[in-house]
Design an enzyme around this catalytic site. Structure first.
Site, PDB file in Angstrom:
ATOM      1  N   GLU A  60       0.907  -1.298   0.093  1.00 22.75           N
ATOM      2  CA  GLU A  60      -0.159  -0.061  -0.072  1.00 22.75           C
ATOM      3  C   GLU A  60       0.893   1.252  -0.073  1.00 22.75           C
ATOM      4  O   GLU A  60       0.476   2.367  -0.838  1.00 22.75           O
ATOM      5  CB  GLU A  60      -1.028   0.016   1.067  1.00 22.75           C
ATOM      6  CG  GLU A  60      -2.204  -0.947   1.094  1.00 22.75           C
ATOM      7  CD  GLU A  60      -1.894  -2.222   1.528  1.00 22.75           C
ATOM      8  OE1 GLU A  60      -0.732  -2.718   1.956  1.00 22.75           O
ATOM      9  OE2 GLU A  60      -2.905  -3.262   1.184  1.00 22.75           O
ATOM     10  N   HIS A 129      -9.419  -5.070  10.583  1.00 25.13           N
ATOM     11  CA  HIS A 129     -10.045  -4.991   9.485  1.00 25.13           C
ATOM     12  C   HIS A 129     -11.403  -4.033   9.362  1.00 25.13           C
ATOM     13  O   HIS A 129     -12.225  -4.065   8.280  1.00 25.13           O
ATOM     14  CB  HIS A 129     -10.608  -5.930   8.574  1.00 25.13           C
ATOM     15  CG  HIS A 129      -9.320  -7.023   8.236  1.00 25.13           C
ATOM     16  ND1 HIS A 129      -8.220  -7.156   8.944  1.00 25.13           N
ATOM     17  CD2 HIS A 129      -9.107  -7.425   6.822  1.00 25.13           C
ATOM     18  CE1 HIS A 129      -7.279  -7.958   8.087  1.00 25.13           C
ATOM     19  NE2 HIS A 129      -7.785  -8.022   7.176  1.00 25.13           N
TER      20      HIS A 129
END
Lengths: 324, 365
Positions: A60, A129
């Site tokens: 990322e 998450h």
């Protein structure tokens, strides 16, 4: 008017913008050959090819930074984060580079990127998450934050975000991807910073963004049916820019406000909105501003408890009853 | 994307052959170009010395990371840039700025926090930019610019422009994750980027031996199946000779690379680094100044070539000192940014009054 899923509405927005502007590129993990972890980009790789729809490694910081660098030269990357929770490993790129490079260059640069993906809890996947960082992003001058609640809003806001010349962080919701709303066939854009009254009412204002706006609509129906309370639902649609006028207007109308968010309560989005209301509409309030936020602990895994942790109809009704 | 199939072991050999196969780039330089390289090194040093003086006078705040000792890298890299080549660096960025043609005035004024500065006084020492000169900063976070460098190369490739990006970083940055992610993306997607490690041997106060496993640092490129090279940073010619073929291949074949240029900074990590004679010996610093100084060595080379006479050396130095002194005067006399400038250059859409955004973007009252 055709009914489209939130997912498909986003997909159409990407396809239309890829066709419109040669510089629009989609990048992210599993978005091309795999068709997207949540199938939001389904079919786009087959249709537009490697050059416009690119799979990235799980990296990322690398691909967010790459997108920012490319955007300085006029490319318009639309970067998917499989979850906004994963932005935390790209924090420096998103919150230092994307947000401040224009300022630090005295306006010589701009960063026309969209960073997008789901930011929600309620999916039984545990704390790592389930983050909802719209408050982090909205805290940062230089960034814009959009949280669409319906398929119609998702498409119109996404198209605007892609055309915007500043970094726009779009926070979607996995629980909305499969839901359907009416979406017109003809092209339309929704400006950033324009809230939407999703239900008119006169007794109390429910102010929310993202999926919480949908939960508020459900709560409003129940409030009407079971308690004869007529709630107005204001969907902010974007956090920064923020439609402060619409917030104050609904508060002046109903004189009561319940702010609903998936942010945690401490320094969450609703805390800022409560501050604005007390500052600018204090005399119009007949009761304290209430907040219904996610409960203030890391997101719990166990599903029944998680359903209590994030705002639900029961908690919203309870908060409304406390001030009406 | 194409994967390179050659073995890592052959990467070095190929690099060496490629590096040595071409003629020295010195032979392609005119007399004037050589003098310009020398002059620019002297200008950087005098600018840095003058800025240090201003810092000591209290005219400059913040951090001041001086480039003194590393000048050959800035002028050599900038001199190899063709019209579609780009450069980006970290926070020790004054040398690159002057080398790509930014003026001392705009740079010094930025250090003074003045409105006439290159970033209108909004960026400071670590954040100089000149996109029209294809200089993309000036980045304050160690390694933070390395994915941006890959992105610049990505944009060139996407637009089918034959150019490359030089992405400079310090030896401390090689241990940041973002750098490794960048190397992977550059190699995986064949991006025309060359990572140039300016190895001045100390990441702040920590020596290479105490901070980085494995040497040379550029060898880590092998893990990404990338080509690499180590270069003596005290020689302008050597930097040019060894870097040029990598840039050619990046432009023509989209092959990324890592080069490590060995150099030394005479001053501390920043001016605030009071310990720079504690984590390294005075003797070590003196050795570099006496025997490896890039300006002194290039001066000797040009004297031997009969290009630079004593009088010219003195004149170049005098002019550089005057230019630096004048820039300090310019900065001193320049206005501060007006207060309303606090809120410009935050959002492009606001600055350009597009009306595209509704609602509030600033929350000051």
């Amino acid at each position: 008017m055709p009914q489209l899923t939130y997912r498909k509405a986003l997909n159409e927005a990407f396809a239309e913008e890829i066709e419109r502007d040669e510089n629009v590129v989609l990048i992210g993990e599993e978005i091309a050959e795999y068709n997207g972890a949540y199938k939001v980009t389904e079919g786009l790789h087959a249709r537009f090819g490697d050059r416009r729809v690119m799979d990235t490694p799980i990296s990322e910081a690398g691909f967010c930074g790459l997108g920012i660098g490319a955007s300085m030269l006029g490319i318009r990357p639309v970067i998917e984060l499989m979850f906004w929770s994963f932005s935390y490993v790209a924090f420096d790129q998103l919150f230092n580079n994307a947000a401040t490079v224009r300022y630090m260059s005295g306006g010589l640069l701009n960063v026309p990127i969209v960073v997008r993906g789901p930011a929600n809890g309620g999916t039984n996947v545990g704390a790592t998450h389930s983050h909802t960082p719209e408050n982090f992003a909205a805290y940062t001058p230089g960034l814009k934050v959009v949280c669409p609640a319906t398929a119609y809003d998702a498409k119109g806001l996404m198209k605007t975000a892609i055309r915007d010349n500043d970094p726009v962080f779009v926070m979607e919701n996995t629980l909305l991807y499969g839901q359907k709303w009416e979406v017109p066939e003809e092209e339309y854009l929704i400006p950033l910073g324009k809230a939407d009254v999703k239900r008119e009412g006169s007794d109390v204002s429910l102010i929310a963004h993202g999926r919480c706006a949908i939960t508020c609509l459900e709560a409003a129906e129940k409030l009407k049916e079971e308690h004869d309370i007529d709630a107005e639902v204001l969907d902010l649609r974007s956090i920064r820019p923020l439609d402060q006028d619409a917030i104050l207007e609904t508060v002046r109308k109903t004189n009561r406000a319940v702010l609903v968010e998936e942010n945690k309560p401490f320094c969450g989005t609703a805390a800022q909105i409560a501050a604005l209301i007390q500052e600018h509409a204090f005399d119009h309030l007949d009761a304290p501003v209430k907040r219904v936020s996610a409960l203030d602990a890391p997101q719990i895994y166990s599903k029944p408890l998680e359903d209590e942790m994030i705002p639900n109809v029961r908690r919203i009704i309870k908060a409304v009853q406390e001030i009406t | 994307m194409t994967k390179k199939t050659s073995q890592a072991a052959s990467k070095r050999a190929k690099t060496k052959t490629a590096g040595g196969a071409k003629k020295s780039t010195a032979s392609s330089l005119s007399r004037d170009e050589k003098i310009k390289l020398y002059r620019d090194m002297v200008r950087i040093r005098r600018f840095e010395e003058r800025s240090l003086h201003a810092y000591q006078q209290g005219k400059i705040g913040g951090f001041l990371h001086l480039y003194i000792g590393q000048e050959a890298i800035a002028v050599a890299t900038a001199s190899l840039m063709k019209e579609n080549d780009h450069i980006i660096t970290a926070y020790r960025d004054h040398g690159q700025a002057l080398s790509v043609g930014m003026t001392m005035n705009e740079c010094m004024a930025e250090l003074y926090g003045k409105f006439t500065g290159c970033s209108k006084g909004k960026g400071g020492s670590m954040h100089f930019f000149a996109p029209e000169k294809r200089y993309w900063g000036g980045h304050g976070i160690v390694g933070g610019q390395t994915p941006l460098g890959a992105g610049i190369a990505f944009a060139l490739k996407y637009k089918k422009v034959e150019g490359c990006c030089l992405c400079l970083l310090g030896d401390g940055a090689v241990n940041q994750g973002a750098y490794h992610e960048s190397l992977n993306l550059a190699a995986l997607w064949n991006l025309p980027v060359i990572y140039v490690i300016e190895n001045n041997r100390y990441s702040m106060g920590t020596s290479q031996k105490r901070s980085s496993a494995g040497a040379p640092l550029a060898r880590r490129a092998e893990g990404y199946d990338m080509e690499w090279e180590v270069i003596d940073g005290s020689s302008v010619y050597e930097i040019r000779d060894k870097l040029a073929p990598f840039m050619d291949r990046a432009r023509e074949e989209q092959i990324p690379a890592v080069v490590e240029i060995q150099t030394y900074r005479y001053r501390g990590h920043s001016v605030a680094d009071a310990n720079h004679e504690k984590y390294r010996s005075k003797k070590e610093i003196e050795n570099y100044k006496k025997n490896h100084d890039p300006i002194m060595l290039f001066q000797r080379t040009l004297q031997k070539e009969g290009i630079l006479k004593e009088a010219a050396i003195e004149e170049i130095d005098r002019e550089a000192k005057k230019e630096a002194a004048d820039s300090a005067k310019f900065a001193d006399e320049s206005p501060l940014p007006p207060e309303e400038e606090i809120f410009t250059d935050v959002y492009w859409e606001v600055d350009h009054k597009t009306g595209r955004n509704h609602g509030r973007l600033f929350f000051n009252d």
